[in-house]
Design a protein around this motif. Structure first.
Motif, short mmCIF file in Angstrom:
data_model
loop_
_atom_site.label_atom_id
_atom_site.label_comp_id
_atom_site.label_asym_id
_atom_site.label_seq_id
_atom_site.Cartn_x
_atom_site.Cartn_y
_atom_site.Cartn_z
N ASN A 164 5.02 -12.50 -42.71
CA ASN A 164 4.60 -13.45 -41.68
C ASN A 164 5.41 -14.73 -41.83
N LEU A 165 6.26 -15.03 -40.85
CA LEU A 165 7.15 -16.20 -40.93
C LEU A 165 6.37 -17.47 -40.64
N ILE A 166 6.56 -18.49 -41.50
CA ILE A 166 5.90 -19.79 -41.35
C ILE A 166 6.97 -20.85 -41.21
N LEU A 167 7.09 -21.46 -40.04
CA LEU A 167 8.07 -22.51 -39.83
C LEU A 167 7.59 -23.80 -40.48
N LEU A 168 8.52 -24.52 -41.13
CA LEU A 168 8.19 -25.73 -41.86
C LEU A 168 9.04 -26.89 -41.38
N SER A 169 8.52 -28.10 -41.53
CA SER A 169 9.37 -29.27 -41.33
C SER A 169 10.32 -29.35 -42.52
N LYS A 170 11.35 -30.16 -42.41
CA LYS A 170 12.32 -30.27 -43.50
C LYS A 170 11.66 -30.76 -44.79
N THR A 171 10.77 -31.74 -44.66
CA THR A 171 10.11 -32.25 -45.85
C THR A 171 9.18 -31.21 -46.46
N GLU A 172 8.46 -30.48 -45.62
CA GLU A 172 7.61 -29.40 -46.13
C GLU A 172 8.44 -28.36 -46.87
N TYR A 173 9.57 -27.99 -46.28
CA TYR A 173 10.40 -26.97 -46.92
C TYR A 173 10.93 -27.46 -48.26
N LEU A 174 11.43 -28.68 -48.30
CA LEU A 174 11.96 -29.22 -49.55
C LEU A 174 10.89 -29.29 -50.63
N MET A 175 9.68 -29.68 -50.24
CA MET A 175 8.60 -29.78 -51.22
C MET A 175 8.21 -28.39 -51.73
N LEU A 176 8.10 -27.42 -50.82
CA LEU A 176 7.76 -26.07 -51.24
C LEU A 176 8.84 -25.50 -52.15
N ARG A 177 10.10 -25.74 -51.80
CA ARG A 177 11.17 -25.25 -52.65
C ARG A 177 11.12 -25.88 -54.04
N LEU A 178 10.81 -27.18 -54.09
CA LEU A 178 10.67 -27.86 -55.38
C LEU A 178 9.58 -27.20 -56.21
N PHE A 179 8.44 -26.90 -55.59
CA PHE A 179 7.35 -26.26 -56.31
C PHE A 179 7.76 -24.88 -56.83
N VAL A 180 8.42 -24.09 -55.97
CA VAL A 180 8.83 -22.75 -56.38
C VAL A 180 9.82 -22.81 -57.55
N GLU A 181 10.79 -23.71 -57.44
CA GLU A 181 11.79 -23.83 -58.50
C GLU A 181 11.21 -24.41 -59.78
N SER A 182 10.05 -25.07 -59.69
CA SER A 182 9.41 -25.68 -60.87
C SER A 182 8.15 -24.92 -61.26
N GLN A 183 8.08 -23.64 -60.93
CA GLN A 183 6.87 -22.85 -61.19
C GLN A 183 6.41 -23.01 -62.64
N GLY A 184 5.10 -23.28 -62.82
CA GLY A 184 4.53 -23.43 -64.14
C GLY A 184 4.67 -24.81 -64.74
#
Length: 239
Positions: A164-184
């Motif tokens: 299920n594709l979820i479109l994000l704003s640029k800030t949302e995407y950057l924040m989610l990517r930061l969380f994924v890359e910093s898992q744990g």
């Protein structure tokens, strides 16, 4: 690329950044337009909410500086309508005494906000920081990143949960990517602000909470799994 140019996706060549200024106060627009043009930007002006939508369609700006208090349609409604069809970067002008405007603007998809009155140097810094974030968020050849059922799609500025594709704003995407890359890893609100907006860029820590809430809301529509955990008194952690 200098601070007032962007690489055109169609031609691959650099061109001047076009900014649509949506502002009905001539005192403000007459002040910032010459300053922006002196810096090398192309500017267009709309003085009502309806003009903003019309000029957005005709001018195809690279960034919108959007006042909240506008005749005909207010800035939040203009923002919502644009977000239905475009992820163009939008900086919201808000009254310093009205935090609800900032919260509503961020929830509607604004990429940043600047409280009035502001100095031109602060506006210029926010514009430049926003385009640095855009450039950073779209590195060439980057592939999707996965975490359990969540997948990032940098080419679409989106994520997906179980296809299920979820479109994000640029800030949302950057924040989610930061969380994924910093898992744990536990990230404080200040850690997140520095990573997303940059060192020395004033952002209220509550802004982080707004974006986290927005991400959680979008993700929870497609899964009961918890991804972003609140660490009480500290910040957040991707689990």
């Amino acid at each position: 690329m200098n601070n007032a140019t962007i690489t055109d996706a169609a031609t691959g060549k650099e061109r001047s950044i076009k900014i649509l200024i949506v502002e009905d106060d001539r005192g403000i627009s007459d002040f910032i337009i010459p300053e922006l043009e002196h810096e090398g930007f192309i500017t267009r002006l709309a003085e009502t909410g309806r003009q903003a939508l019309e000029k957005f369609e005709s001018e195809k700006p690279d960034l919108i500086l959007l006042d909240v208090m506008l005749p005909e349609l207010n800035g939040i409604e203009v923002l919502r309508r644009i977000r239905e069809i475009s992820n163009v970067p939008i900086i919201l002008e808000t009254a310093r005494s009205e935090p609800i405007d900032r919260i509503n603007g961020l929830n509607a998809g604004a990429d940043d906000y600047i409280p009035k009155p502001f100095e031109f140097e602060e506006l210029l810094a926010r514009i430049n920081a926003l385009f640095r974030r855009i450039s950073f968020s779209q590195p060439e050849g980057q592939t999707a990143t996965e975490l359990r059922n969540l997948k990032l799609h940098p080419e679409k500025m989106a994520c997906s949960i179980k296809d299920n594709l979820i479109l994000l704003s640029k800030t949302e995407y950057l924040m989610l990517r930061l969380f994924v890359e910093s898992q744990g890893k536990v990230l404080s609100r200040n850690d997140i602000i520095v990573a997303i907006w940059g060192e020395g860029h004033y952002i209220d820590e509550n802004t982080v909470d707004v974006y986290v809430g927005y991400l959680r809301s979008k993700i929870s529509k497609f899964t009961d799994e918890e991804y972003i955990k609140t660490v009480r008194g500290t910040g957040y952690m991707m689990i």
